[in-house]
Motif scaffolding. Structure first.
Motif, PDB file in Angstrom:
ATOM      1  N   ALA A  84     -12.642 -25.644  13.474  1.00 42.86           N
ATOM      2  CA  ALA A  84     -12.993 -25.516  11.994  1.00 42.86           C
ATOM      3  C   ALA A  84     -13.438 -23.938  12.050  1.00 42.86           C
ATOM      4  N   LEU A  85     -14.245 -23.407  12.905  1.00 42.78           N
ATOM      5  CA  LEU A  85     -14.698 -22.087  12.998  1.00 42.78           C
ATOM      6  C   LEU A  85     -13.717 -21.185  13.139  1.00 42.78           C
ATOM      7  N   ILE A  86     -12.799 -21.486  14.211  1.00 43.61           N
ATOM      8  CA  ILE A  86     -11.490 -20.501  14.521  1.00 43.61           C
ATOM      9  C   ILE A  86     -10.609 -20.634  13.166  1.00 43.61           C
ATOM     10  N   ASN A  87     -10.405 -21.882  12.550  1.00 39.29           N
ATOM     11  CA  ASN A  87      -9.549 -21.829  11.478  1.00 39.29           C
ATOM     12  C   ASN A  87     -10.324 -20.950  10.406  1.00 39.29           C
ATOM     13  N   VAL A  88     -11.623 -20.882  10.104  1.00 35.35           N
ATOM     14  CA  VAL A  88     -12.087 -20.053   9.154  1.00 35.35           C
ATOM     15  C   VAL A  88     -11.759 -18.526   9.533  1.00 35.35           C
ATOM     16  N   HIS A  89     -12.153 -18.141  10.834  1.00 29.17           N
ATOM     17  CA  HIS A  89     -11.953 -16.899  11.138  1.00 29.17           C
ATOM     18  C   HIS A  89     -10.295 -16.369  11.032  1.00 29.17           C
ATOM     19  N   LEU A  90      -9.255 -17.238  11.096  1.00 27.17           N
ATOM     20  CA  LEU A  90      -8.156 -16.928  11.237  1.00 27.17           C
ATOM     21  C   LEU A  90      -7.559 -16.882   9.461  1.00 27.17           C
ATOM     22  N   ALA A  91      -8.521 -17.481   8.735  1.00 26.96           N
ATOM     23  CA  ALA A  91      -8.179 -17.576   7.160  1.00 26.96           C
ATOM     24  C   ALA A  91      -8.839 -16.058   6.836  1.00 26.96           C
ATOM     25  N   ASP A  92     -10.102 -15.752   7.484  1.00 23.19           N
ATOM     26  CA  ASP A  92     -10.609 -14.359   7.029  1.00 23.19           C
ATOM     27  C   ASP A  92      -9.713 -13.155   7.428  1.00 23.19           C
ATOM     28  N   GLU A  93      -8.928 -13.300   8.675  1.00 21.35           N
ATOM     29  CA  GLU A  93      -8.191 -12.358   9.080  1.00 21.35           C
ATOM     30  C   GLU A  93      -6.864 -12.164   7.859  1.00 21.35           C
ATOM     31  N   ALA A  94      -6.372 -13.312   7.567  1.00 18.92           N
ATOM     32  CA  ALA A  94      -5.329 -13.226   6.719  1.00 18.92           C
ATOM     33  C   ALA A  94      -5.771 -12.831   5.186  1.00 18.92           C
ATOM     34  N   GLU A  95      -6.800 -13.174   5.017  1.00 18.45           N
ATOM     35  CA  GLU A  95      -7.335 -12.741   3.533  1.00 18.45           C
ATOM     36  C   GLU A  95      -7.401 -11.134   3.763  1.00 18.45           C
ATOM     37  N   GLN A  96      -7.953 -10.503   4.896  1.00 20.56           N
ATOM     38  CA  GLN A  96      -8.026  -9.185   4.935  1.00 20.56           C
ATOM     39  C   GLN A  96      -6.739  -8.515   5.115  1.00 20.56           C
ATOM     40  N   LYS A  97      -5.651  -9.186   5.528  1.00 21.38           N
ATOM     41  CA  LYS A  97      -4.325  -8.635   5.598  1.00 21.38           C
ATOM     42  C   LYS A  97      -3.687  -8.460   4.027  1.00 21.38           C
ATOM     43  N   ILE A  98      -4.036  -9.706   3.519  1.00 18.66           N
ATOM     44  CA  ILE A  98      -3.758  -9.689   2.118  1.00 18.66           C
ATOM     45  C   ILE A  98      -4.247  -8.594   1.103  1.00 18.66           C
ATOM     46  N   GLN A  99      -5.568  -8.516   1.254  1.00 18.23           N
ATOM     47  CA  GLN A  99      -6.192  -7.492   0.643  1.00 18.23           C
ATOM     48  C   GLN A  99      -5.868  -6.022   0.829  1.00 18.23           C
ATOM     49  N   LYS A 100      -5.454  -5.708   2.041  1.00 16.25           N
ATOM     50  CA  LYS A 100      -4.729  -4.438   2.564  1.00 16.25           C
ATOM     51  C   LYS A 100      -3.476  -4.297   1.923  1.00 16.25           C
ATOM     52  N   PHE A 101      -2.729  -5.446   1.951  1.00 13.63           N
ATOM     53  CA  PHE A 101      -1.134  -5.341   1.387  1.00 13.63           C
ATOM     54  C   PHE A 101      -1.523  -5.105  -0.198  1.00 13.63           C
ATOM     55  N   LYS A 102      -2.238  -5.839  -0.992  1.00  9.92           N
ATOM     56  CA  LYS A 102      -2.563  -5.610  -2.262  1.00  9.92           C
ATOM     57  C   LYS A 102      -3.008  -4.146  -2.847  1.00  9.92           C
ATOM     58  N   ALA A 103      -3.891  -3.822  -1.823  1.00  7.05           N
ATOM     59  CA  ALA A 103      -4.414  -2.254  -2.259  1.00  7.05           C
ATOM     60  C   ALA A 103      -3.235  -1.397  -1.899  1.00  7.05           C
ATOM     61  N   ALA A 104      -2.390  -1.472  -0.819  1.00  6.92           N
ATOM     62  CA  ALA A 104      -1.347  -0.343  -0.720  1.00  6.92           C
ATOM     63  C   ALA A 104      -0.334  -0.600  -1.746  1.00  6.92           C
ATOM     64  N   GLU A 105      -0.010  -1.816  -2.390  1.00  7.52           N
ATOM     65  CA  GLU A 105       1.001  -1.926  -3.361  1.00  7.52           C
ATOM     66  C   GLU A 105       0.141  -1.316  -4.752  1.00  7.52           C
ATOM     67  N   LYS A 106      -0.922  -1.573  -5.051  1.00  3.02           N
ATOM     68  CA  LYS A 106      -1.616  -0.976  -6.083  1.00  3.02           C
ATOM     69  C   LYS A 106      -1.441   0.618  -6.209  1.00  3.02           C
ATOM     70  N   ALA A 107      -1.480   1.219  -4.883  1.00  5.40           N
ATOM     71  CA  ALA A 107      -1.681   2.640  -4.631  1.00  5.40           C
ATOM     72  C   ALA A 107      -0.270   3.000  -5.039  1.00  5.40           C
ATOM     73  N   LYS A 108       0.841   2.325  -4.406  1.00  5.76           N
ATOM     74  CA  LYS A 108       2.067   2.676  -4.958  1.00  5.76           C
ATOM     75  C   LYS A 108       2.392   2.665  -6.394  1.00  5.76           C
ATOM     76  N   TRP A 109       1.932   1.557  -7.001  1.00  7.20           N
ATOM     77  CA  TRP A 109       2.171   1.407  -8.405  1.00  7.20           C
ATOM     78  C   TRP A 109       1.506   2.644  -9.376  1.00  7.20           C
ATOM     79  N   GLN A 110       0.250   2.904  -8.900  1.00 10.59           N
ATOM     80  CA  GLN A 110      -0.384   3.897  -9.521  1.00 10.59           C
ATOM     81  C   GLN A 110       0.170   5.531  -9.171  1.00 10.59           C
ATOM     82  N   ALA A 111       0.644   5.723  -8.204  1.00 15.23           N
ATOM     83  CA  ALA A 111       1.524   6.667  -7.979  1.00 15.23           C
ATOM     84  C   ALA A 111       2.896   6.925  -8.708  1.00 15.23           C
ATOM     85  N   ILE A 112       3.254   5.879  -9.241  1.00 14.55           N
ATOM     86  CA  ILE A 112       4.618   5.889 -10.126  1.00 14.55           C
ATOM     87  C   ILE A 112       4.029   6.631 -11.559  1.00 14.55           C
TER      88      ILE A 112
END
Length: 151
Positions: free
Chosen positions: A123-151
């Motif tokens: 369970a601890l490993i799964n929580v860590h993997l979920a945290d890593e996935a969540e961080q990747k999603i947050q980075k992706f969202k931030a990059a996409e928002k930056a692209k949108w705002q640059a338009i």
């Protein structure tokens, strides 16, 4: 903080080591390049580390498997020189079950770049993997928002 002579409560913080969480033998315990030799060494270590005698291990394995395993067979499995006597998978599994030597499983997993950990850590490993996935999603969202705002 220096430990005073009469201080029995402080403890030696520099000698602390983290608990072992992954199954496997100590580094350097199994030598050589030949798989046959390494398996024999792993079996020998399991037999040596067990609190049971070889006779007790052979007897318990015989019960587990439903056919006779002798001390002599165990000695051959643990001997690098006994080329014609290799432990079968079912006997290897019985050896793990009887001795409780989970390090044998770690020995196998290590060959494939994997580790064997106690189920309680899953369970601890799964929580860590979920945290890593969540961080990747947050980075992706931030990059996409930056692209949108640059338009």
């Amino acid at each position: 903080m220096v430990k005073s002579r009469g201080d029995s409560l402080t403890g030696d913080l520099l000698s602390w080591e983290p608990p072992k969480v992954a199954a496997g033998f100590d580094a350097g315990a199994i030598r050589g390049n030949r798989l046959t030799s390494q398996i024999s060494q792993a079996v020998a270590l399991a037999l040596k580390q067990s609190t049971m005698s070889r006779a007790e291990i052979a007897s318990a394995m015989s019960v587990e498997l439903g056919y006779q395993i002798s001390e002599h067979m165990l000695a051959n499995y643990a001997s690098e020189g006994a080329e014609g006597h290799k432990i079968s998978l079912e006997r290897f599994i019985a050896l793990v079950e009887v001795t409780g030597c989970i390090d044998l499983l770690g020995f196998i997993a290590e060959r494939f770049g994997q580790v064997v950990v106690d189920r309680k850590y899953q369970a601890l490993i799964n929580v860590h993997l979920a945290d890593e996935a969540e961080q990747k999603i947050q980075k992706f969202k931030a990059a996409e928002k930056a692209k949108w705002q640059a338009i």
